[in-house]
Scaffold this motif. Structure first.
Motif: not given
Length: 337
Positions: A78, A180-181, A183, A192, A196, A199
Motif C-alpha cells: 500500500y 485490490t481486495i 474475498t 466491498i 475500496l 482506501l
C-alpha cells in the motif's frame, strides 16, 4: 523501507530485492516463480541490479519466495502504491477525475472448476467436504462475453456459471489499478465498494471523483456514501427491474436534461429539463412558453439524481469499460502468484 537482510532464506535476502523480483515477475508477465528464477540466472545484470548475484549462486529458491510471501506485510505494498500514485498525480500523468470499480473471478485450481463439471457445479457442501480448511467458496460469473460456452443439464446455453474460488474487487483510475481486495467468491460486489473508496480516501487523501460501476453496485447505500462521504458523483446504471422516466413538457414531448445543481438555501439537488424544440433556428420550435420542468432530490434519493438516458450520464459512463482492459494482466498475476 530498510534494505538490510531479512533473515529469510539460507543466507538472508534483502526484502527490497525480494519485492523488486516479484515486480519483475509481474512486469515481464512470467507464469511462475521458477520462470522468475530462470530469468534472474539468464540475465545476471538484471539480477545484480536488484541485489542478487547468480554468478555466486546468490539467488532465492522457490521455497524462499514462498516463505517471503507468507510473511510479507501487505501494508508495504500500500505504501509503494501510494507513493507511485502520488508521483503520477503530481506530475500530471494520472487524472483523478474518474474512478472505476469492478470485480473479476479467481478460479480455484480444482476439479470442481473443470469445464465438463460446470453444469453440475452447484453443490457447495460437496466442495467443503474436500476443502474444509479453505475460505474459497462458490460464486457466480457472467459468461455472456466469453468465447467459451457452458450448458445446463438440458444442454441449454447458460448466461452464468458457478465456480469455486475467490473474487478480486478492484478500484482504478480507469485503466490504472489502485487497490485490490480479494474475498471468497460468494462475497457480493456492493459489500466491498465502500471499503475500496475508504482506501482511496485514507491512503491517497483525496475525494470528489466521478465513480463509475456497473449495475451490480446499484444500491442506495453506495449512492449515499459516494455523494455524502466521498463528496463525489456515482454513475451506475439501474437494475433491470428499475424504471426511470424522463418528464414531459407542456407540448407532450420528452424533455432533455439541461443542468443539475445544489441549492444551498434548501439543501436539495435540482435537475432542470428543457424541451428539445425550444430553439429559434428550428422551424418546428415548441409553441409552448416556458416548456421546462424542475425535479428536486433530497440527500436520500441520489440513486435517481442522474437520468441514465441523458448525454451527460452516457458520456461519463462510456469510460467505464477501460477497467476491463487491465483485468487480463491482473488475472494472470493472481493465477501465477
Amino acid at each position: 523501507m530498510r534494505s538490510n537482510a531479512s533473515g529469510v532464506g539460507r543466507t538472508g535476502y534483502s526484502p527490497v530485492s525480494m519485492i523488486k523480483a516479484i515486480l519483475i515477475k509481474i512486469i515481464k508477465n512470467l507464469n511462475s516463480t521458477s520462470d522468475l528464477i530462470d530469468e534472474l540466472y539468464s540475465n545476471p545484470y538484471l539480477a545484480q541490479a536488484i541485489g542478487f548475484d547468480p554468478i555466486r549462486n546468490y539467488v532465492p529458491a522457490e521455497s524462499t519466495f514462498s516463505m517471503f510471501r507468507k510473511s510479507f506485510d501487505i501494508n508495504i505494498i500500500y505504501l509503494l502504491i501510494t507513493d507511485l500514485l502520488f508521483k503520477g498525480i503530481s506530475a500530471g500523468f494520472i487524472s483523478t477525475e474518474f474512478l472505476s470499480v469492478d470485480s473479476f473471478p479467481i478460479l480455484f485450481d480444482s476439479h470442481f472448476n473443470n469445464s465438463k463439471s460446470f453444469k453440475l457445479c452447484n453443490n457447495a457442501n460437496k466442495f467443503k467436504d474436500y476443502y474444509s480448511l479453505l475460505d474459497a467458496d462458490y460464486g457466480v460469473k457472467p459468461i455472456s462475453n466469453d468465447n467459451v460456452k457452458f450448458y445446463d443439464n438440458n444442454d441449454n446455453p447458460k448466461k452464468v456459471m458457478f465456480y469455486v474460488g475467490y473474487k478480486a474487487h478492484v478500484i482504478s483510475f480507469l485503466n490504472i489499478p489502485i487497490f485490490t481486495i480479494v474475498t471468497p467468491a460468494s462475497t457480493s460486489d456492493s459489500s466491498i465498494f465502500n471499503l475500496l473508496l475508504k482506501l482511496v480516501m485514507g491512503c491517497l487523501e483525496f475525494t470528489g471523483s466521478k465513480v463509475l460501476a456497473d449495475k451490480g453496485y446499484d444500491s442506495s447505500r453506495i449512492y449515499d456514501f459516494v455523494h455524502l462521504v466521498f463528496d463525489g458523483s456515482a454513475f451506475i446504471p439501474l437494475r433491470s427491474n428499475s424504471v426511470q422516466y424522463m418528464p414531459k413538457g407542456d407540448c407532450g414531448v420528452d424533455l432533455e436534461l439541461h443542468s443539475q445543481y445544489f441549492e444551498k438555501n434548501r439543501g436539495i439537488y435540482r435537475s432542470k429539463f428543457v424541451c428539445p424544440f425550444v430553439k429559434e433556428d428550428k422551424p418546428d420550435s415548441c409553441s409552448k412558453l416556458n416548456c421546462y420542468r424542475y425535479q428536486n432530490y433530497s440527500k436520500n434519493n441520489f440513486r435517481m439524481l442522474f437520468f441514465r438516458n441523458s448525454a451527460f450520464f452516457k458520456e461519463s459512463y462510456s469510460k467505464r469499460p477501460l477497467i476491463e482492459s487491465l483485468f487480463f494482466k491482473v488475472r494472470i498475476y493472481f493465477i501465477s502468484y
